[in-house]
Motif scaffolding. Structure first.
Motif, short mmCIF file in Angstrom:
data_model
loop_
_atom_site.label_atom_id
_atom_site.label_comp_id
_atom_site.label_asym_id
_atom_site.label_seq_id
_atom_site.Cartn_x
_atom_site.Cartn_y
_atom_site.Cartn_z
N PRO A 219 -7.01 -6.32 3.75
CA PRO A 219 -6.57 -4.85 4.33
C PRO A 219 -6.25 -5.22 5.86
O PRO A 219 -7.18 -5.52 6.49
N THR B 189 -1.41 5.38 4.46
CA THR B 189 -1.57 4.04 3.60
C THR B 189 -2.50 2.96 4.37
O THR B 189 -2.84 2.27 3.29
N PHE C 129 -5.06 3.69 1.63
CA PHE C 129 -4.67 3.10 0.34
C PHE C 129 -5.06 1.76 0.31
O PHE C 129 -5.51 1.19 -0.55
N ALA C 130 -4.69 0.94 1.51
CA ALA C 130 -5.17 -0.42 1.52
C ALA C 130 -6.61 -0.80 1.52
O ALA C 130 -7.12 -1.55 0.76
N ALA D 10 0.76 -1.25 0.06
CA ALA D 10 0.07 0.08 -0.12
C ALA D 10 0.79 1.30 0.06
O ALA D 10 0.41 2.44 -0.50
N GLY E 172 0.74 -0.60 4.81
CA GLY E 172 1.83 0.26 4.16
C GLY E 172 2.84 0.29 5.16
O GLY E 172 3.50 -0.51 5.65
#
Length: 374
Positions: free
Chosen positions: A134, A117, A120-121, A83, A107
């Motif tokens: 995730p 992050t 993002f995941a 991520a 991340g």
């Protein structure tokens, strides 16, 4: 007077024409320059994705054969940082080609940048719910607000916490992160263990060195929170099979994340992965494999190859299936749908008229429904 006006008008028309030509040429130059810069940027980006390989050329064919042999197992990467920098976007094709079915992804770890992050995941999971699992680690475990973050994220649909730095004094990277724990019982970690036990979610802990006070505190956490699933991140790094055997024998709620690339390719890993096979066979339900995004070995791609090499060393198709896929998959499937997920699905039923049988939904099934309708 009339001639003078015509003369002035003519001069103005000529000047306007000159300006038009000049600025048109300048814009053409700018456009060409921008396009050239864009092309250079693309070339640099593409070049940067060509990761160096530490595999000798003579071994590449054999490794390809091993990968093909186990490609249908549904390999799950249990520990991946892609991520960060949205690296996963450049790995999707590789995962497909190499038979990586799912990836536990997060991340940055135990620092403020992990908040981003984590997002993002989550976004990656929303787009690729069949691939991404995730996890999150963007919380300060010394702050009581961390308890709210943990509960809210698990309610939303995250499957686990990680990588959380439970202790680090040796790592050149995570020993410096500001939200790390001093040991696995530091800060609000005990309360966090209780929360994740409610959700049947695991926590992936980074612990270094894998001995001394840090491990003693890990054992205290395991004993005082027997319903909490704790995964010891890269348990084989700078560790011995005997110590892993001791920990797994004593603590049934401890699982082992095995960073295959470290033992197969990192010289500090001893280049003797065979030494871990007996303990993996002794605890076939407690191991999972990971790439750690290729940390320290130059490439995530060869870290995937290392996972297949470990599976081949097991020389047992049934055991290979467990460690490659089933053990971690069972932890994910055991997590029930959360109240937040069920509420969102009921709203979907009202909006669409479609009926979802929510009584026995797992978190994974609920997440799939919500991702598909997002």
């Amino acid at each position: 007077m009339q001639k003078y006006r015509y003369w002035v008008a003519g001069i103005l028309i000529i000047l306007a024409g000159v300006f038009i030509i000049y600025f048109s040429k300048e814009n053409e130059i700018k456009t060409v320059t921008v396009n050239e810069n864009a092309a250079q940027t693309t070339e640099i980006t593409e070049a940067s994705t060509n990761e160096p390989s530490m595999i000798p050329d003579d071994d590449k064919v054999a490794i390809t054969d091993i990968s093909a042999k186990y490609k249908e197992l549904g390999l799950i990467d249990a520990h991946n940082h892609d991520a960060s920098g949205l690296k996963y976007l450049g790995m999707l094709r590789t995962w497909k080609d190499k038979g990586v079915q799912q990836v536990v992804m997060f991340g940055d770890v135990s620092e403020p940048s992990a908040i981003l992050t984590d997002k993002f995941a989550w976004k990656a999971y929303q787009k690729y719910p069949n691939i991404i699992i995730p996890y999150f680690s963007g919380f300060d475990l010394h702050d009581p607000e961390s308890l709210t973050v943990v509960r809210n994220n698990l309610e939303m649909g995250f499957f686990g916490l990680g990588e959380v730095v439970g202790a680090s004094t040796m790592s050149p990277v995570v020993s410096k992160v500001v939200w790390k724990a001093n040991d696995p019982m530091d800060g609000y970690l005990p309360q966090i263990y209780d929360i994740i036990a409610e959700y049947k979610a695991p926590i992936l802990l980074h612990i270094d060195p894998p001995n001394g006070v840090a491990v003693a505190k890990l054992e205290q956490a395991l004993e005082e929170h027997p319903k909490t699933i704790i995964i010891f991140g890269h348990i084989n790094a700078y560790n011995t099979p005997e110590e892993i055997d001791r920990l797994l024998s004593k603590h049934p709620n401890l699982y082992a994340d095995f960073f295959a690339g470290f033992s197969v390719y990192n010289v500090e890993g001893g280049n003797n992965p065979e030494q871990f096979i007996p303990v993996m066979k002794k605890f076939p339900d407690r191991f999972m494999l990971s790439t750690d995004s290729g940390y320290g070995i130059g490439s995530e791609k060869i870290a995937i190859d290392a996972m297949y090499q470990m599976l081949d060393l097991l020389d047992d198709p049934g055991l290979a299936r467990k460690i490659a896929h089933d053990n971690l998959d069972a932890i994910m499937k055991a997590q029930p749908a959360t109240d937040t997920q069920l509420e969102l699905i009921r709203k979907l039923e009202q909006e669409t008229g479609k009926i979802y049988h929510v009584e026995n939904l797992s978190k994974a099934e609920a997440g799939q429904i919500l991702a598909e309708t997002n």
